[in-house]
Write an enzyme that holds these catalytic residues in place. Structure first.
Site, PDB file in Angstrom:
ATOM      1  CB  ALA A   1      -0.961   0.066   1.050  1.00 34.13           C
TER       2      ALA A   1
ATOM      3  N   GLY B   1       0.726  -4.950   0.933  1.00 34.53           N
ATOM      4  CA  GLY B   1      -0.832  -4.952   0.287  1.00 34.53           C
ATOM      5  C   GLY B   1      -0.458  -5.733  -1.169  1.00 34.53           C
TER       6      GLY B   1
ATOM      7  CD  GLU C   1      -2.368  -7.439   3.128  1.00 38.43           C
ATOM      8  OE1 GLU C   1      -2.147  -6.314   2.642  1.00 38.43           O
ATOM      9  OE2 GLU C   1      -2.877  -7.700   4.060  1.00 38.43           O
TER      10      GLU C   1
ATOM     11  CD  GLU D   1       1.793  -5.596   5.744  1.00 40.90           C
ATOM     12  OE1 GLU D   1       2.415  -6.439   6.033  1.00 40.90           O
ATOM     13  OE2 GLU D   1       0.832  -5.363   4.844  1.00 40.90           O
TER      14      GLU D   1
HETATM   15  C1  HXC Z   1       5.008   4.539  -1.127  1.00 38.18           C
HETATM   16  C2  HXC Z   1       6.871   3.528  -1.851  1.00 38.18           C
HETATM   17  C3  HXC Z   1       6.391   2.294  -1.526  1.00 38.18           C
HETATM   18  C4  HXC Z   1       5.543   1.951  -0.657  1.00 38.18           C
HETATM   19  C5  HXC Z   1       8.498   1.843  -2.629  1.00 38.18           C
HETATM   20  N1  HXC Z   1       8.220   3.204  -2.660  1.00 38.18           N
HETATM   21  N2  HXC Z   1       7.663   1.249  -1.667  1.00 38.18           N
HETATM   22  N3  HXC Z   1       6.131   4.573  -1.816  1.00 38.18           N
HETATM   23  N4  HXC Z   1       4.506   3.172  -0.536  1.00 38.18           N
HETATM   24  N5  HXC Z   1       4.908   0.991  -0.201  1.00 38.18           N
HETATM   25  C6  HXC Z   1       8.975   4.296  -3.289  1.00 38.18           C
HETATM   26  C7  HXC Z   1      10.067   4.842  -2.630  1.00 38.18           C
HETATM   27  O1  HXC Z   1       9.668   5.773  -1.501  1.00 38.18           O
HETATM   28  C8  HXC Z   1      10.854   5.535  -3.663  1.00 38.18           C
HETATM   29  O2  HXC Z   1      10.325   6.511  -3.913  1.00 38.18           O
HETATM   30  C9  HXC Z   1      10.461   4.425  -5.011  1.00 38.18           C
HETATM   31  O3  HXC Z   1       9.468   3.901  -4.420  1.00 38.18           O
HETATM   32  C10 HXC Z   1      11.680   3.265  -4.792  1.00 38.18           C
HETATM   33  O4  HXC Z   1      11.886   2.706  -3.388  1.00 38.18           O
HETATM   34  P1  HXC Z   1      13.315   2.281  -2.863  1.00 38.18           P
HETATM   35  O5  HXC Z   1      13.056   2.269  -1.526  1.00 38.18           O
HETATM   36  O6  HXC Z   1      14.131   3.620  -3.420  1.00 38.18           O
HETATM   37  O7  HXC Z   1      13.936   1.168  -3.632  1.00 38.18           O
HETATM   38  P2  HXC Z   1      14.689   0.087  -3.143  1.00 38.18           P
HETATM   39  O8  HXC Z   1      16.027   0.797  -2.263  1.00 38.18           O
HETATM   40  O9  HXC Z   1      15.245  -0.627  -4.197  1.00 38.18           O
HETATM   41  O10 HXC Z   1      13.956  -0.748  -1.923  1.00 38.18           O
HETATM   42  C11 HXC Z   1      12.472  -1.552  -2.402  1.00 38.18           C
HETATM   43  C12 HXC Z   1      11.683  -1.917  -1.254  1.00 38.18           C
HETATM   44  C13 HXC Z   1      11.469  -0.566  -0.427  1.00 38.18           C
HETATM   45  C14 HXC Z   1      12.535  -2.921  -0.265  1.00 38.18           C
HETATM   46  C15 HXC Z   1      10.791  -2.458  -1.747  1.00 38.18           C
HETATM   47  O11 HXC Z   1      11.069   0.513  -1.482  1.00 38.18           O
HETATM   48  C16 HXC Z   1      10.551  -0.895   0.725  1.00 38.18           C
HETATM   49  O12 HXC Z   1      10.894  -1.306   1.652  1.00 38.18           O
HETATM   50  N6  HXC Z   1       9.289  -0.412   0.238  1.00 38.18           N
HETATM   51  C17 HXC Z   1       8.164  -0.546   1.490  1.00 38.18           C
HETATM   52  C18 HXC Z   1       7.568  -2.090   1.469  1.00 38.18           C
HETATM   53  C19 HXC Z   1       6.512  -1.820   2.678  1.00 38.18           C
HETATM   54  O13 HXC Z   1       6.677  -1.678   3.809  1.00 38.18           O
HETATM   55  N7  HXC Z   1       5.431  -2.418   2.222  1.00 38.18           N
HETATM   56  C20 HXC Z   1       4.292  -2.574   3.137  1.00 38.18           C
HETATM   57  C21 HXC Z   1       3.649  -1.262   3.105  1.00 38.18           C
HETATM   58  S1  HXC Z   1       2.147  -1.376   4.275  1.00 38.18           S
HETATM   59  P3  HXC Z   1      11.297   7.866  -3.807  1.00 38.18           P
HETATM   60  O14 HXC Z   1      10.250   9.118  -4.422  1.00 38.18           O
HETATM   61  O15 HXC Z   1      11.680   8.088  -2.405  1.00 38.18           O
HETATM   62  O16 HXC Z   1      12.229   7.644  -4.574  1.00 38.18           O
HETATM   63  C22 HXC Z   1       0.933  -2.187   3.341  1.00 38.18           C
HETATM   64  C23 HXC Z   1      -0.023  -2.360   4.145  1.00 38.18           C
HETATM   65  C24 HXC Z   1      -1.355  -3.098   3.601  1.00 38.18           C
HETATM   66  O17 HXC Z   1       1.083  -2.614   2.466  1.00 38.18           O
HETATM   67  C25 HXC Z   1      -2.715  -3.062   4.135  1.00 38.18           C
HETATM   68  C26 HXC Z   1      -3.518  -3.105   3.416  1.00 38.18           C
HETATM   69  C27 HXC Z   1      -3.575  -1.653   2.477  1.00 38.18           C
END
Ligand code: HXC
Length: 258
Positions: free
Chosen positions: A65, A109, A112, A132
């Site tokens: 998400a 997400g 999911e 999460e």
């Molecule tokens: C918003 C995101 C994002 C996310 C990545 N980006 N994941 N933006 N929400 N979930 C953005 C980053 O901010 C960045 O933008 C660009 O995408 C590239 O990501 P990087 O982090 O620079 O890439 P990398 O170093 O290769 O790392 C990849 C990654 C990391 C390991 C996947 O991005 C990461 O940990 N992302 C979050 C994963 C996460 O926690 N997902 C769960 C979310 S909560 P900028 O503009 O900064 O360059 C969830 C709840 C679900 O899903 C509940 C129901 C809805």
């Protein structure tokens, strides 16, 4: 209908939905989820589509998400919106079979959404996880439920409580994915599977999918009873007669999808 954050195309009887928000690793914001739901529903209602294929890009199926969109929401807001909105659950409610082709990150997400599909084919670069907990929250679109049903309590607990990622091989061993293929071949291989499903009789495939899904909802006795009645119902279709006649006469069935 034109979409901004997904691509929609049709190949024979397969409807392909490609998440397309590369700058954010396909992070699922409200617009993307709405577009995905609308396009999936349109394919679901189209009798010319026998299978839906959901895919992302090489680096990410979806990294979760959209954290930036979510971060300032208050409890009152998420409760009032009933956030995770129904848009998120659309894929899980479709009647047409849905295949997910996952390459790169399928996190939060993203994992999911993949699990809402009927089966997952993974490229060998795929990484699945429910991170999460590292954000101070928990899965909100079915992760604790669907992951647990797919891989069992021990591994689901470990993944949800540590937030670690699981690679494609481990995901296959654990029963989360149907098959792992080289990442470079993912689209071709997933299209082969989707094409094979789309080549079946759609009303029969719909019955089959519904029967398998019942296994996650009910007792063995009730599930077997549902299966038997559904099996009986195939005898009311043209395509059941056609399939058996084609076998006996050593020819290919000509499905009429009725
Ligand atoms: C918003 C995101 C994002 C996310 C990545 N980006 N994941 N933006 N929400 N979930 C953005 C980053 O901010 C960045 O933008 C660009 O995408 C590239 O990501 P990087 O982090 O620079 O890439 P990398 O170093 O290769 O790392 C990849 C990654 C990391 C390991 C996947 O991005 C990461 O940990 N992302 C979050 C994963 C996460 O926690 N997902 C769960 C979310 S909560 P900028 O503009 O900064 O360059 C969830 C709840 C679900 O899903 C509940 C129901 C809805």
């Amino acid at each position: 209908m034109t979409y901004e954050l997904i691509q929609v195309e049709t190949q024979d009887r397969v409807g392909v939905l490609t998440l397309n928000r590369p700058d954010a690793l396909n992070a699922l914001n409200a617009q993307l989820v709405r577009e995905l739901g609308e396009a999936a529903q349109a394919f679901d209602q189209d009798p010319e589509i026998g299978c839906i294929l959901v895919t992302g890009m090489e680096k990410a199926f979806a990294a979760g998400a959209d954290i930036k969109e979510m971060k300032d929401k208050t409890y009152e807001q998420v409760f009032a919106e009933d956030f995770i909105t129904d848009d998120w659950e659309v894929l899980a409610k479709l009647r047409t079979p849905v295949v997910a082709a996952v390459s790169g990150f399928a996190l939060g997400g993203g994992c999911e959404v993949a699990m809402m599909c009927d089966l997952i084919i993974a490229g060998d670069s795929a990484k699945f996880g429910q991170p999460e907990i590292k954000l101070g929250t928990i899965p909100g679109a079915g992760g604790t439920q669907r992951l647990t049903r797919a891989v069992g309590k021990a591994k689901a607990m470990e993944l949800c409580l540590t937030g670690r990622m699981m690679d494609a091989e481990e995901a296959e061993r654990a029963g989360l994915v149907a098959k792992v293929v080289p990442a470079a071949d993912l689209q071709t291989e997933a299209m082969k599977t989707a094409g094979a499903i789309a080549g079946m009789s759609l009303p029969i495939a719909q019955r089959c999918k519904e029967a398998v899904n019942i296994a996650f909802e009910t007792t063995l006795n009730e599930g077997v009873r549902f299966e038997r009645r559904t099996f009986h119902s195939t005898f009311a279709t043209h395509d059941r007669s056609e399939g058996m006649d084609a076998f006996v006469n050593k020819r290919k069935p000509d499905w009429q999808h009725r």
